[in-house]
Design a protein around this motif. Structure first.
Motif, mmCIF file in Angstrom:
data_model
loop_
_atom_site.group_PDB
_atom_site.id
_atom_site.type_symbol
_atom_site.label_atom_id
_atom_site.label_comp_id
_atom_site.label_asym_id
_atom_site.label_seq_id
_atom_site.Cartn_x
_atom_site.Cartn_y
_atom_site.Cartn_z
ATOM 1 N N ALA A 3 -8.570 -5.410 -6.602
ATOM 2 C CA ALA A 3 -8.102 -4.384 -7.533
ATOM 3 C C ALA A 3 -6.925 -4.914 -8.328
ATOM 4 C CB ALA A 3 -7.698 -3.137 -6.762
ATOM 5 N N THR A 4 -6.915 -4.603 -9.628
ATOM 6 C CA THR A 4 -5.839 -5.033 -10.505
ATOM 7 C C THR A 4 -5.195 -3.817 -11.142
ATOM 8 O OG1 THR A 4 -6.980 -7.106 -10.984
ATOM 9 C CG2 THR A 4 -5.253 -6.445 -12.521
ATOM 10 N N GLY A 5 -3.869 -3.783 -11.129
ATOM 11 C CA GLY A 5 -3.138 -2.675 -11.727
ATOM 12 C C GLY A 5 -1.798 -3.139 -12.264
ATOM 13 N N GLU A 6 -1.142 -2.241 -12.981
ATOM 14 C CA GLU A 6 0.172 -2.549 -13.547
ATOM 15 C C GLU A 6 1.250 -2.435 -12.480
ATOM 16 O OE1 GLU A 6 0.824 0.139 -16.780
ATOM 17 O OE2 GLU A 6 -0.373 -1.052 -18.156
ATOM 18 N N GLU A 7 2.277 -3.258 -12.629
ATOM 19 C CA GLU A 7 3.446 -3.122 -11.762
ATOM 20 C C GLU A 7 3.926 -1.682 -11.839
ATOM 21 O OE1 GLU A 7 6.347 -6.787 -11.330
ATOM 22 O OE2 GLU A 7 5.905 -6.411 -13.435
ATOM 23 N N GLY A 8 4.348 -1.138 -10.696
ATOM 24 C CA GLY A 8 4.835 0.233 -10.669
ATOM 25 C C GLY A 8 3.782 1.242 -10.257
ATOM 26 N N THR A 9 2.501 0.860 -10.292
ATOM 27 C CA THR A 9 1.432 1.744 -9.834
ATOM 28 C C THR A 9 1.464 1.766 -8.316
ATOM 29 O OG1 THR A 9 0.049 1.122 -11.709
ATOM 30 C CG2 THR A 9 -1.078 2.115 -9.837
ATOM 31 N N ASN A 10 1.344 2.952 -7.709
ATOM 32 C CA ASN A 10 1.361 2.958 -6.245
ATOM 33 C C ASN A 10 -0.008 2.544 -5.706
ATOM 34 O OD1 ASN A 10 -0.236 5.359 -5.479
ATOM 35 N ND2 ASN A 10 1.482 6.556 -6.288
ATOM 36 N N LEU A 11 -0.029 2.080 -4.464
ATOM 37 C CA LEU A 11 -1.245 1.534 -3.868
ATOM 38 C C LEU A 11 -2.343 2.578 -3.741
ATOM 39 C CD1 LEU A 11 0.235 -0.810 -1.105
ATOM 40 C CD2 LEU A 11 -0.548 -1.412 -3.401
ATOM 41 N N MET A 12 -1.982 3.831 -3.497
ATOM 42 C CA MET A 12 -2.987 4.887 -3.386
ATOM 43 C C MET A 12 -3.700 5.070 -4.724
ATOM 44 S SD MET A 12 -2.612 8.928 -2.562
ATOM 45 C CE MET A 12 -2.067 9.205 -4.243
ATOM 46 N N GLU A 13 -2.946 5.156 -5.826
ATOM 47 C CA GLU A 13 -3.552 5.310 -7.151
ATOM 48 C C GLU A 13 -4.442 4.112 -7.475
ATOM 49 O OE1 GLU A 13 -0.132 5.682 -9.648
ATOM 50 O OE2 GLU A 13 0.094 7.829 -9.270
ATOM 51 N N GLY B 275 -0.529 12.132 -3.046
ATOM 52 C CA GLY B 275 0.687 11.358 -3.281
ATOM 53 C C GLY B 275 1.986 12.107 -3.103
ATOM 54 N N ALA B 276 1.953 13.255 -2.455
ATOM 55 C CA ALA B 276 3.161 14.052 -2.270
ATOM 56 C C ALA B 276 3.925 13.695 -0.992
ATOM 57 C CB ALA B 276 2.801 15.539 -2.247
ATOM 58 N N CYS B 277 3.487 12.669 -0.288
ATOM 59 C CA CYS B 277 4.107 12.244 0.973
ATOM 60 C C CYS B 277 4.098 13.395 1.987
ATOM 61 C CB CYS B 277 5.530 11.724 0.740
ATOM 62 S SG CYS B 277 6.165 10.722 2.110
ATOM 63 N N ALA B 278 2.946 14.090 2.032
ATOM 64 C CA ALA B 278 2.811 15.238 2.930
ATOM 65 C C ALA B 278 1.660 15.060 3.919
ATOM 66 C CB ALA B 278 2.613 16.506 2.106
ATOM 67 N N CYS B 279 1.106 13.853 4.005
ATOM 68 C CA CYS B 279 0.057 13.560 4.985
ATOM 69 C C CYS B 279 0.133 12.066 5.302
ATOM 70 C CB CYS B 279 -1.331 13.936 4.438
ATOM 71 S SG CYS B 279 -1.956 12.847 3.141
ATOM 72 N N SER B 280 -0.794 11.590 6.102
ATOM 73 C CA SER B 280 -0.788 10.150 6.415
ATOM 74 C C SER B 280 -2.130 9.513 6.085
ATOM 75 C CB SER B 280 -0.459 9.939 7.894
ATOM 76 O OG SER B 280 -1.458 10.533 8.717
ATOM 77 N N THR B 281 -2.931 10.160 5.247
ATOM 78 C CA THR B 281 -4.278 9.666 4.980
ATOM 79 C C THR B 281 -4.339 8.478 4.029
ATOM 80 O OG1 THR B 281 -4.618 11.311 3.234
ATOM 81 C CG2 THR B 281 -5.334 11.919 5.459
ATOM 82 N N CYS B 282 -3.233 8.121 3.401
ATOM 83 C CA CYS B 282 -3.227 6.918 2.543
ATOM 84 C C CYS B 282 -2.535 5.750 3.253
ATOM 85 C CB CYS B 282 -2.570 7.208 1.197
ATOM 86 S SG CYS B 282 -0.819 7.588 1.295
ATOM 87 N N VAL C 80 -1.713 2.412 4.878
ATOM 88 C CA VAL C 80 -2.168 1.036 4.673
ATOM 89 C C VAL C 80 -1.373 0.104 5.588
ATOM 90 C CG1 VAL C 80 -2.905 1.386 2.278
ATOM 91 C CG2 VAL C 80 -0.560 0.651 2.740
ATOM 92 N N ILE C 81 -1.955 -1.054 5.845
ATOM 93 C CA ILE C 81 -1.294 -2.062 6.680
ATOM 94 C C ILE C 81 -1.043 -3.282 5.798
ATOM 95 C CG2 ILE C 81 -1.472 -3.485 8.748
ATOM 96 C CD1 ILE C 81 -3.528 -1.285 9.753
ATOM 97 N N ARG D 290 2.588 1.387 6.106
ATOM 98 C CA ARG D 290 3.279 2.201 5.105
ATOM 99 C C ARG D 290 2.270 3.178 4.516
ATOM 100 N NH1 ARG D 290 8.292 0.411 2.854
ATOM 101 N NH2 ARG D 290 8.205 2.449 1.835
ATOM 102 N N LEU D 291 2.762 4.181 3.819
ATOM 103 C CA LEU D 291 1.887 5.086 3.087
ATOM 104 C C LEU D 291 1.646 4.489 1.707
ATOM 105 C CD1 LEU D 291 3.329 8.611 3.987
ATOM 106 C CD2 LEU D 291 1.455 7.352 5.076
ATOM 107 N N GLY D 292 0.390 4.394 1.308
ATOM 108 C CA GLY D 292 0.038 3.796 0.026
ATOM 109 C C GLY D 292 0.656 4.514 -1.158
#
Length: 173
Positions: free
Chosen positions: A72-82, A97-104, A106-107, A138-140
Motif C-alpha cells: 500500500a502506498t499513501g502520503e506522509e501523515g495518513t494514518n495506517l487504518m485509512e 479512527g476515534a480511538c474508541a476500540c481496538s479493531t485497528c 497492528v503489529i 499500536r492502533l492503526g
C-alpha cells in the motif's frame, strides 16, 4: 498548514480582488467590498491554490492473518487504518479512527515502534482490549505514515475483539 495558509494569504493579498470573483457565487458578493482577500475568501479558493505542499509517498506492506501480503502506498501523515481501508486490507476500524476500540490493532517492526511517540493514555486503554497484543502493538488509527516507514512490513493480528466474538467482518464504508 498554518504556515502555508499565511504564505498563501500573503500571496493572495497582492492580487486584485476581481481575479477571484465568480459571477453568481458567494465570492462575487463579498470580494467586491474589499481589495484585499479575507481569510474566508482564501478558504473558498484554497483548492485552486498553486502553493500547496507536495507530500512524499510512502509504501508499506500489510501482512494479513492468512499470510497474504498487500502493498500500500499513501502520503506522509495518513494514518495506517485509512491506508489499509484505501487498499482493501482486512483491518476493521469499528470506531472509524476515534480511538474508541481496538479493531485497528497492528503489529509494527521494533525499529519503527521505538521511533514513534509514546501512545496516549486513551490508546493504551484500548490496546489493553486488543486480541494478540505484543510489545510492538499500536492502533492503526493513531500511527501516521512517515518517511522512515518506507518498505516496512506491518502485521495484522489473527483476530480482533469484534471478529473474535461474532465472526462477522463489516463492509468498509
Amino acid at each position: 498548514m498554518l504556515r502555508s495558509l499565511v504564505r498563501t494569504t500573503s500571496t493572495l493579498s497582492r492580487m486584485r480582488t476581481p481575479a477571484f470573483r465568480m459571477p453568481g457565487s458567494w465570492l462575487s458578493h463579498t470580494a467586491a467590498a474589499t481589495t484585499r482577500p479575507s481569510i474566508a475568501m482564501h478558504l473558498q479558493t484554497s483548492r485552486f491554490s498553486t502553493t500547496s505542499q507536495i507530500m512524499k509517498q510512502v509504501t508499506v506492506t500489510f501482512i494479513e492473518p492468512d499470510g497474504n501480503e498487500v502493498e500500500a502506498t499513501g502520503e506522509e501523515g495518513t494514518n495506517l487504518m485509512e491506508l489499509a481501508h484505501e487498499n482493501d486490507v482486512e483491518l476493521e476500524g469499528a470506531c472509524e479512527g476515534a480511538c474508541a476500540c481496538s479493531t485497528c490493532h497492528v503489529i509494527l517492526p521494533e525499529e519503527i515502534f521505538d521511533n514513534l511517540d509514546e501512545p496516549t493514555d486513551e490508546e493504551n486503554d484500548m490496546l489493553d482490549l486488543a486480541f494478540g497484543l505484543t510489545d510492538t502493538s499500536r492502533l492503526g488509527c493513531q500511527v501516521e505514515l512517515s518517511a522512515d516507514m518506507e518498505g516496512i512490513k506491518i502485521k495484522l493480528p489473527s483476530a480482533t475483539r469484534n471478529f473474535y466474538v461474532d465472526g462477522s467482518k463489516p463492509a468498509h464504508h
